[in-house]
Design a protein around this motif. Structure first.
Motif, PDB file in Angstrom:
ATOM      1  N   ALA A 148       0.874  -1.187   0.000  1.00  0.00           N
ATOM      2  CA  ALA A 148       0.000   0.000   0.000  1.00  0.00           C
ATOM      3  C   ALA A 148       0.902   1.225   0.000  1.00  0.00           C
ATOM      4  O   ALA A 148       1.971   1.214   0.626  1.00  0.00           O
ATOM      5  CB  ALA A 148      -0.922   0.022   1.207  1.00  0.00           C
ATOM      6  N   MET A 149       0.471   2.278  -0.702  1.00  0.00           N
ATOM      7  CA  MET A 149       1.309   3.490  -0.779  1.00  0.00           C
ATOM      8  C   MET A 149       0.450   4.683  -1.175  1.00  0.00           C
ATOM      9  O   MET A 149      -0.464   4.547  -1.988  1.00  0.00           O
ATOM     10  CB  MET A 149       2.411   3.284  -1.824  1.00  0.00           C
ATOM     11  N   LYS A 150       0.731   5.849  -0.614  1.00  0.00           N
ATOM     12  CA  LYS A 150       0.081   7.079  -1.100  1.00  0.00           C
ATOM     13  C   LYS A 150       0.917   8.305  -0.756  1.00  0.00           C
ATOM     14  O   LYS A 150       1.802   8.255   0.112  1.00  0.00           O
ATOM     15  CB  LYS A 150      -1.317   7.223  -0.518  1.00  0.00           C
ATOM     16  N   LEU A 151       0.614   9.395  -1.487  1.00  0.00           N
ATOM     17  CA  LEU A 151       1.197  10.695  -1.169  1.00  0.00           C
ATOM     18  C   LEU A 151       0.124  11.483  -0.425  1.00  0.00           C
ATOM     19  O   LEU A 151      -1.017  11.554  -0.877  1.00  0.00           O
ATOM     20  CB  LEU A 151       1.564  11.411  -2.461  1.00  0.00           C
ATOM     21  N   THR A 152       0.502  12.038   0.719  1.00  0.00           N
ATOM     22  CA  THR A 152      -0.482  12.782   1.498  1.00  0.00           C
ATOM     23  C   THR A 152       0.215  13.906   2.248  1.00  0.00           C
ATOM     24  O   THR A 152       1.439  13.942   2.325  1.00  0.00           O
ATOM     25  CB  THR A 152      -1.215  11.838   2.486  1.00  0.00           C
ATOM     26  N   ARG A 153      -0.559  14.851   2.747  1.00  0.00           N
ATOM     27  CA  ARG A 153       0.026  15.857   3.630  1.00  0.00           C
ATOM     28  C   ARG A 153      -0.735  15.810   4.949  1.00  0.00           C
ATOM     29  O   ARG A 153      -1.955  15.998   4.979  1.00  0.00           O
ATOM     30  CB  ARG A 153      -0.058  17.248   3.009  1.00  0.00           C
ATOM     31  N   LEU A 154      -0.021  15.566   6.013  1.00  0.00           N
ATOM     32  CA  LEU A 154      -0.656  15.459   7.328  1.00  0.00           C
ATOM     33  C   LEU A 154      -1.013  16.841   7.854  1.00  0.00           C
ATOM     34  O   LEU A 154      -0.256  17.789   7.655  1.00  0.00           O
ATOM     35  CB  LEU A 154       0.295  14.777   8.327  1.00  0.00           C
ATOM     36  N   THR A 155      -2.146  16.920   8.528  1.00  0.00           N
ATOM     37  CA  THR A 155      -2.456  18.133   9.283  1.00  0.00           C
ATOM     38  C   THR A 155      -1.728  18.012  10.629  1.00  0.00           C
ATOM     39  O   THR A 155      -1.222  16.929  10.974  1.00  0.00           O
ATOM     40  CB  THR A 155      -3.966  18.240   9.554  1.00  0.00           C
ATOM     41  N   LYS A 156      -1.701  19.084  11.386  1.00  0.00           N
ATOM     42  CA  LYS A 156      -1.091  18.990  12.720  1.00  0.00           C
ATOM     43  C   LYS A 156      -1.849  17.973  13.576  1.00  0.00           C
ATOM     44  O   LYS A 156      -1.248  17.240  14.357  1.00  0.00           O
ATOM     45  CB  LYS A 156      -1.096  20.361  13.395  1.00  0.00           C
ATOM     46  N   ASP A 157      -3.167  17.925  13.417  1.00  0.00           N
ATOM     47  CA  ASP A 157      -3.970  16.973  14.188  1.00  0.00           C
ATOM     48  C   ASP A 157      -3.624  15.532  13.831  1.00  0.00           C
ATOM     49  O   ASP A 157      -3.474  14.679  14.709  1.00  0.00           O
ATOM     50  CB  ASP A 157      -5.468  17.201  13.927  1.00  0.00           C
ATOM     51  N   THR A 158      -3.505  15.269  12.519  1.00  0.00           N
ATOM     52  CA  THR A 158      -3.205  13.899  12.086  1.00  0.00           C
ATOM     53  C   THR A 158      -1.807  13.494  12.534  1.00  0.00           C
ATOM     54  O   THR A 158      -1.601  12.374  13.008  1.00  0.00           O
ATOM     55  CB  THR A 158      -3.285  13.788  10.542  1.00  0.00           C
TER      56      THR A 158
END
Ligand code: CMP
Length: 143
Positions: A36-46
């Motif tokens: 499994a793989m993805k590009l994401t941007r975390l929020t401060k909460d995540t």
């Protein structure tokens, strides 16, 4: 050797330094299957939730800021003995203490900006994987 899964994250410094391809190449060359793989941007909460176990530690705020500072690439990796073998591939948390030839020794600037994360146990790997992926996101690569 039992097939295990580990959750890794190519951290924002890895993407900023254009090392995404090189680090994935090393991971695959070491025999890990990306399931499994993805590009994401975390929020401060995540980011804060992912690292909740470190809440209250002196580096927590900086860690959350850094992990939400740009895109990252979470992946689930599969291999016999994946947890220990992956930690050997990436090296110690502090790059200054990481063995020669490991990903962190070669590319990381500091303990805070250390290029890549790896789960420390099969159990934590499952918890961390569920943070980013559902069962339906996991691809059977061997059958
Ligand atoms: P990681 O394996 O992703 O898990 C927790 C992260 O906290 C760790 O990598 C480091 O990047 C970060 N961190 C920052 N400062 C410290 C510290 N003093 N000790 C341990 N981890 C730290």
């Amino acid at each position: 050797m039992a097939v295990e899964r580990t959750l890794t994250i190519l951290k924002p410094d890895c993407i900023r330094k254009n090392l995404t391809g090189e680090v994935i190449r090393r991971i695959q060359e070491a025999g890990f299957d990306i399931v499994a793989m993805k590009l994401t941007r975390l929020t401060k909460d995540t980011a804060g939730g992912f690292y909740a176990v470190h809440k209250g530690k002196p580096f927590y705020k900086e860690l959350v800021e850094f992990m939400s500072s740009g895109p990252c690439v979470p992946m689930i990796l599969e291999k016999g003995n994946a947890i220990a073998d992956f930690r050997n591939l990436i090296g110690a948390t502090n790059p200054a203490e990481a063995d020669e030839g490991t990903i962190r020794a070669d590319f990381a600037d500091s303990i805070g900006e250390n290029i890549i994360h790896g789960s420390d146990s099969v159990e934590n790997g499952k918890i961390e994987s569920a943070y980013f992926f559902s069962e339906a996101d996991i691809v059977a690569v061997k059958s």
